[in-house]
Scaffold this active site. Structure first.
Site, PDB file in Angstrom:
ATOM      1  CD  GLU A   1     -12.905  -0.667  23.689  1.00  0.00           C
ATOM      2  OE1 GLU A   1     -12.548  -1.835  23.970  1.00  0.00           O
ATOM      3  OE2 GLU A   1     -12.134   0.197  23.265  1.00  0.00           O
TER       4      GLU A   1
ATOM      5  CB  THR B   1      -6.711  -1.179  28.141  1.00  0.00           C
ATOM      6  OG1 THR B   1      -6.222  -1.270  26.806  1.00  0.00           O
ATOM      7  CG2 THR B   1      -7.319   0.199  28.352  1.00  0.00           C
TER       8      THR B   1
HETATM    9  N1  HSE Z   1      -8.218   6.074  26.075  1.00  0.00           N
HETATM   10  C1  HSE Z   1      -7.928   4.709  26.404  1.00  0.00           C
HETATM   11  C2  HSE Z   1      -6.800   4.667  27.400  1.00  0.00           C
HETATM   12  C3  HSE Z   1      -7.543   3.974  25.160  1.00  0.00           C
HETATM   13  O1  HSE Z   1      -5.823   5.367  27.176  1.00  0.00           O
HETATM   14  O2  HSE Z   1      -6.897   3.941  28.390  1.00  0.00           O
HETATM   15  C4  HSE Z   1      -7.272   2.525  25.388  1.00  0.00           C
HETATM   16  O3  HSE Z   1      -6.974   1.931  24.154  1.00  0.00           O
END
Ligand code: HSE
Length: 317
Positions: free
Chosen positions: A140, A192
């Site tokens: 990630e 993201t």
């Molecule tokens: N917590 C992360 C964000 C999740 O909101 O950026 C991304 O899928």
């Protein structure tokens, strides 16, 4: 081909499926996430001569994903899993994407979780599912940011609270009986990394107080199975307002969900998918249609899923 770690091997080839996940659940930025039913990615891991991880076939990504293992979330998670297990073997990964990229459904986490789980099985399961979280967080981190709120539920299933990533500390939370999600995904990609770039670096104390109160109350609502309390807890003073303008129709989707009977609604992960908590499958179907209608008004095509809030995580298929 024998690994340095001499782990027992069950098969020459293993396929795993990891589900989509809804991270944040509105105001639990980087700390809450849950697994969904139905959607997800598959990874087949097979032993090959030599050492190291290489990508085999990648399907369902429209050619968008890196074919080099060290740059692909499935490959990175597999490499990190073998390193953690202390095993040196040769592995080839076939990745079948069931999730759209940049959709807010934990697409990269699903690939990472399926790869880590498959590779661990391939070498005789020296690691527990919880041990696979940090290898997946490495993946990630390479593509979006160091957060575990997608990978933890993708691996463990159910609803998960990430109290800390370093050191890792995750807590499974109970899910109220019958709690159902409507999740609507517009045909629109939002990376993201981009959705994290718009977030404020500092927040007013009043926003911190509001979010702390709502997050604490939300956790209490999950334990108490108090859906009326849950319905009051999703307002987010920090992340959702910063991201709303990145998602066409965002506020209309939330309003439409609530008008159609949802308990609460917000952005799924970093978006553009949106979710709503609902009391039943029937309610969730009506809510999903209303949310989709709002995306249609914003000029976007969409698809939807209705899922229990308490679904299994990664598994062998
Ligand atoms: N917590 C992360 C964000 C999740 O909101 O950026 C991304 O899928």
């Amino acid at each position: 081909m024998e690994g340095q770690g001499r782990a027992r091997r069950d098969a020459a080839e293993v396929t795993a499926f990891a589900p989509a996940t809804v991270a944040n659940l509105g105001l639990g930025f980087d700390v809450l996430g849950l697994a969904l039913a139905g959607l997800g990615d598959r990874v087949t891991a097979r032993l090959v001569p030599g050492t190291g991880v290489r990508m085999g076939s990648i399907t369902g990504d429209g050619g968008a994903l890196p074919t080099e293992a060290a740059r692909n979330t499935a490959g990175i998670a597999a490499i990190a899993t073998l390193r953690r297990a202390g095993v040196q073997i040769g592995v080839e990964l076939d990745l079948a994407k069931g999730l759209p990229l940049g959709s807010g459904l934990g697409s990269s986490a699903s690939s990472a979780a399926a790869a880590a789980f498959a590779v661990n099985l391939l070498v005789g399961s020296p690691l527990r599912k919880a041990d696979l979280i940090l290898p997946c967080v490495e993946a990630e981190e390479a593509v979006s940011g160091r957060h575990a709120d997608n990978v933890a539920p993708a691996l463990l299933g159910g609803l998960v609270l990430v109290r800390s990533v370093d050191p890792l500390d995750v807590v499974r939370l109970p899910v109220p009986e019958g709690l159902t999600l409507a999740v609507v995904t517009p045909v629109f990609e939002l990376a993201t990394r981009k959705a994290r770039a718009v977030l404020p670096k500092e927040v007013p104390l009043s926003s911190h107080v509001s979010n702390t109160a709502n997050l604490a109350a939300l956790v209490a609502a999950f334990y108490a199975e108090d859906l009326a309390l849950l319905a009051r807890c999703l307002p987010d003073a920090i992340v959702t307002p910063a991201r709303a303008s990145l998602i066409p129709g965002c506020m209309d989707v939330i309003d439409s969900a609530l008008e159609a009977g949802a308990l609460a609604s917000s952005i799924s992960g970093s978006g553009p998918s949106m979710f709503a908590f609902c009391r039943s499958q029937r309610s969730a179907r009506e809510v999903a249609a209303a949310m989709g209608g709002a995306f249609t008004r914003a000029g976007l095509e969409w698809s939807s899923v209705v899922s229990s809030a308490d679904c299994p995580g990664v598994r062998r298929v």
